[in-house]
Design a protein around this motif. Structure first.
Motif, PDB file in Angstrom:
ATOM      1  N   PHE A   1       0.798  -1.226   0.000  1.00 56.88           N
ATOM      2  CA  PHE A   1       0.000   0.000   0.000  1.00 56.88           C
ATOM      3  C   PHE A   1       0.832   1.278   0.000  1.00 56.88           C
ATOM      4  O   PHE A   1       0.271   2.371   0.012  1.00 56.88           O
ATOM      5  N   LEU A   2       2.161   1.157  -0.022  1.00 57.20           N
ATOM      6  CA  LEU A   2       3.007   2.333   0.156  1.00 57.20           C
ATOM      7  C   LEU A   2       3.476   2.974  -1.142  1.00 57.20           C
ATOM      8  O   LEU A   2       3.932   4.124  -1.124  1.00 57.20           O
ATOM      9  N   PHE A   3       3.375   2.258  -2.275  1.00 59.23           N
ATOM     10  CA  PHE A   3       3.896   2.846  -3.510  1.00 59.23           C
ATOM     11  C   PHE A   3       3.000   3.993  -3.980  1.00 59.23           C
ATOM     12  O   PHE A   3       1.780   3.898  -3.976  1.00 59.23           O
ATOM     13  N   SER A   4       3.654   5.052  -4.418  1.00 60.58           N
ATOM     14  CA  SER A   4       2.952   6.228  -4.965  1.00 60.58           C
ATOM     15  C   SER A   4       3.789   6.792  -6.098  1.00 60.58           C
ATOM     16  O   SER A   4       4.982   7.078  -5.915  1.00 60.58           O
TER      17      SER A   4
ATOM     18  N   GLY B   1      10.750  12.027  -5.275  1.00 64.51           N
ATOM     19  CA  GLY B   1      11.751  11.647  -4.281  1.00 64.51           C
ATOM     20  C   GLY B   1      11.285  11.768  -2.844  1.00 64.51           C
ATOM     21  O   GLY B   1      12.051  12.146  -1.956  1.00 64.51           O
ATOM     22  N   ILE B   2      10.011  11.428  -2.591  1.00 63.84           N
ATOM     23  CA  ILE B   2       9.444  11.515  -1.243  1.00 63.84           C
ATOM     24  C   ILE B   2       9.226  10.116  -0.699  1.00 63.84           C
ATOM     25  O   ILE B   2       8.762   9.226  -1.405  1.00 63.84           O
ATOM     26  N   ASN B   3       9.569   9.909   0.564  1.00 60.51           N
ATOM     27  CA  ASN B   3       9.287   8.631   1.217  1.00 60.51           C
ATOM     28  C   ASN B   3       7.842   8.626   1.699  1.00 60.51           C
ATOM     29  O   ASN B   3       7.467   9.416   2.564  1.00 60.51           O
ATOM     30  N   ASN B   4       7.039   7.750   1.134  1.00 61.36           N
ATOM     31  CA  ASN B   4       5.623   7.678   1.484  1.00 61.36           C
ATOM     32  C   ASN B   4       5.461   6.733   2.679  1.00 61.36           C
ATOM     33  O   ASN B   4       5.030   5.590   2.543  1.00 61.36           O
ATOM     34  N   VAL B   5       5.807   7.237   3.846  1.00 59.61           N
ATOM     35  CA  VAL B   5       5.866   6.417   5.064  1.00 59.61           C
ATOM     36  C   VAL B   5       5.038   7.075   6.161  1.00 59.61           C
ATOM     37  O   VAL B   5       5.096   8.298   6.343  1.00 59.61           O
ATOM     38  N   PRO B   6       4.260   6.300   6.930  1.00 63.41           N
ATOM     39  CA  PRO B   6       3.439   6.879   7.997  1.00 63.41           C
ATOM     40  C   PRO B   6       4.258   7.529   9.104  1.00 63.41           C
ATOM     41  O   PRO B   6       5.331   7.038   9.465  1.00 63.41           O
ATOM     42  N   ASP B   7       3.727   8.625   9.641  1.00 60.49           N
ATOM     43  CA  ASP B   7       4.310   9.221  10.848  1.00 60.49           C
ATOM     44  C   ASP B   7       3.838   8.452  12.081  1.00 60.49           C
ATOM     45  O   ASP B   7       4.632   8.130  12.959  1.00 60.49           O
ATOM     46  N   ASP B   8       2.542   8.176  12.144  1.00 64.49           N
ATOM     47  CA  ASP B   8       1.967   7.407  13.244  1.00 64.49           C
ATOM     48  C   ASP B   8       1.796   5.968  12.751  1.00 64.49           C
ATOM     49  O   ASP B   8       0.752   5.599  12.195  1.00 64.49           O
ATOM     50  N   ILE B   9       2.819   5.176  12.951  1.00 60.09           N
ATOM     51  CA  ILE B   9       2.830   3.825  12.399  1.00 60.09           C
ATOM     52  C   ILE B   9       1.734   2.956  13.018  1.00 60.09           C
ATOM     53  O   ILE B   9       1.050   2.204  12.319  1.00 60.09           O
ATOM     54  N   GLU B  10       1.544   3.058  14.325  1.00 58.11           N
ATOM     55  CA  GLU B  10       0.531   2.226  14.994  1.00 58.11           C
ATOM     56  C   GLU B  10      -0.872   2.524  14.470  1.00 58.11           C
ATOM     57  O   GLU B  10      -1.664   1.609  14.235  1.00 58.11           O
ATOM     58  N   LEU B  11      -1.181   3.799  14.264  1.00 63.47           N
ATOM     59  CA  LEU B  11      -2.500   4.162  13.759  1.00 63.47           C
ATOM     60  C   LEU B  11      -2.671   3.678  12.321  1.00 63.47           C
ATOM     61  O   LEU B  11      -3.735   3.143  11.961  1.00 63.47           O
ATOM     62  N   ALA B  12      -1.642   3.839  11.507  1.00 67.38           N
ATOM     63  CA  ALA B  12      -1.720   3.376  10.115  1.00 67.38           C
ATOM     64  C   ALA B  12      -1.918   1.868  10.049  1.00 67.38           C
ATOM     65  O   ALA B  12      -2.714   1.370   9.251  1.00 67.38           O
TER      66      ALA B  12
ATOM     67  N   SER C   1      -3.686   2.480  -5.707  1.00 68.65           N
ATOM     68  CA  SER C   1      -3.196   3.567  -4.868  1.00 68.65           C
ATOM     69  C   SER C   1      -3.815   3.369  -3.498  1.00 68.65           C
ATOM     70  O   SER C   1      -4.951   2.918  -3.395  1.00 68.65           O
ATOM     71  N   ALA C   2      -3.083   3.695  -2.444  1.00 68.43           N
ATOM     72  CA  ALA C   2      -3.656   3.457  -1.116  1.00 68.43           C
ATOM     73  C   ALA C   2      -3.168   4.517  -0.127  1.00 68.43           C
ATOM     74  O   ALA C   2      -3.605   5.667  -0.183  1.00 68.43           O
ATOM     75  N   TYR C   3      -2.225   4.123   0.745  1.00 69.67           N
ATOM     76  CA  TYR C   3      -1.772   5.057   1.770  1.00 69.67           C
ATOM     77  C   TYR C   3      -1.034   6.234   1.143  1.00 69.67           C
ATOM     78  O   TYR C   3      -0.247   6.069   0.205  1.00 69.67           O
ATOM     79  N   ARG C   4      -1.311   7.426   1.680  1.00 71.01           N
ATOM     80  CA  ARG C   4      -0.550   8.617   1.314  1.00 71.01           C
ATOM     81  C   ARG C   4      -0.131   9.346   2.577  1.00 71.01           C
ATOM     82  O   ARG C   4      -0.959   9.573   3.472  1.00 71.01           O
ATOM     83  N   SER C   5       1.122   9.714   2.650  1.00 70.28           N
ATOM     84  CA  SER C   5       1.548  10.592   3.738  1.00 70.28           C
ATOM     85  C   SER C   5       0.962  11.979   3.498  1.00 70.28           C
ATOM     86  O   SER C   5       0.532  12.300   2.381  1.00 70.28           O
ATOM     87  N   CYS C   6       0.950  12.790   4.530  1.00 71.75           N
ATOM     88  CA  CYS C   6       0.433  14.158   4.370  1.00 71.75           C
ATOM     89  C   CYS C   6       1.223  14.909   3.302  1.00 71.75           C
ATOM     90  O   CYS C   6       0.647  15.656   2.497  1.00 71.75           O
TER      91      CYS C   6
END
Length: 223
Positions: A26-29, A36-47, A73-78
């Motif tokens: 779900f992380l690819f964007s 060149g942005i890392n699409n990674v959660p800030d709040d990992i537990e909530l994600a 497409s799925a998860y997007r960081s802010c």
């Protein structure tokens, strides 16, 4: 990027959300990759919590019935979502995507949720011949009670499908494709109520085409 950071991201991506889905799915964007942005959660537990509910309660039963699904497409960081919004890449504002594509932020009422845009390959040939996305929408409505909202798009019959923890959130089915049954792009379900065209049609009749397709997938004859 340091080796430690790569190792951390690798471990994160390996987190299992359900029987058949891992966080990496779900992380690819494209927006993140090109910029060149890392699409990674800030709040990992909530994600993980929101994503696990989406996978276990919505995506797994869809895949069990229809075969392998494709995650478009799925998860997007802010950061990724904000850039997509600024570029006009079909991304709503961050605030509107909290508990949607932005899994690691709760919505304005404090609820968590998650959205994925998916394609069902086993439905695609039928859709390309008929333009009928509504049958699939009604099948999911009848058979996947944990979904919250759906929005259908023209390419590949891709659609956003969401899980949301608010039990009072009313279901909605929207579209950017003309409905072959009505000729327009109006919602077929608003606040849990079917549109005028469908409300007099028994629910099972609204997705009869799906029953034919599913029986063919199982190798049985539908009469």
């Amino acid at each position: 990027m340091s080796k430690n950071k790569i190792t951390t991201l690798d471990k994160l991506a390996r987190i299992r959300l359900s029987e058949n889905f891992f966080l990496r799915d779900f992380l690819f964007s494209e927006t993140a990759a090109v910029n060149g942005i890392n699409n990674v959660p800030d709040d990992i537990e909530l994600a993980i919590s929101a994503g696990s509910n989406l996978c276990e309660k919505v995506l797994e039963p869809v895949q069990k019935a229809w075969g392998r699904i494709h995650i478009r497409s799925a998860y997007r960081s802010c950061e990724v979502n904000q850039l997509g919004n600024e570029l006009g890449a079909n991304c709503a504002s961050n605030e509107k995507n909290y508990a949607g594509h932005i899994w690691d932020k709760r919505d304005e009422n404090g609820f968590m949720g998650a959205t994925a845009c998916i394609v069902i390959p086993s439905y695609l040939d039928y859709f390309e011949k008929t333009g009928d996305w509504a049958s699939l929408a009604w099948w999911i409505h009848a058979n996947i009670p944990a979904y919250s909202t759906m929005t259908f798009f023209p390419n590949l019959c891709a659609f956003n499908i969401s899980w949301h923890e608010n039990p009072e959130k009313l279901k909605r089915i929207s579209t950017y494709i003309n409905d072959p049954n009505t000729g327009h792009k109006k919602r077929i379900l608003s606040d849990g109520i079917a549109s005028d065209f469908y409300k007099e049609i028994p629910l099972v009749e609204r997705y009869k085409a799906c029953e034919v397709l599913l029986n063919n997938l199982k190798g049985t004859v539908y009469e």
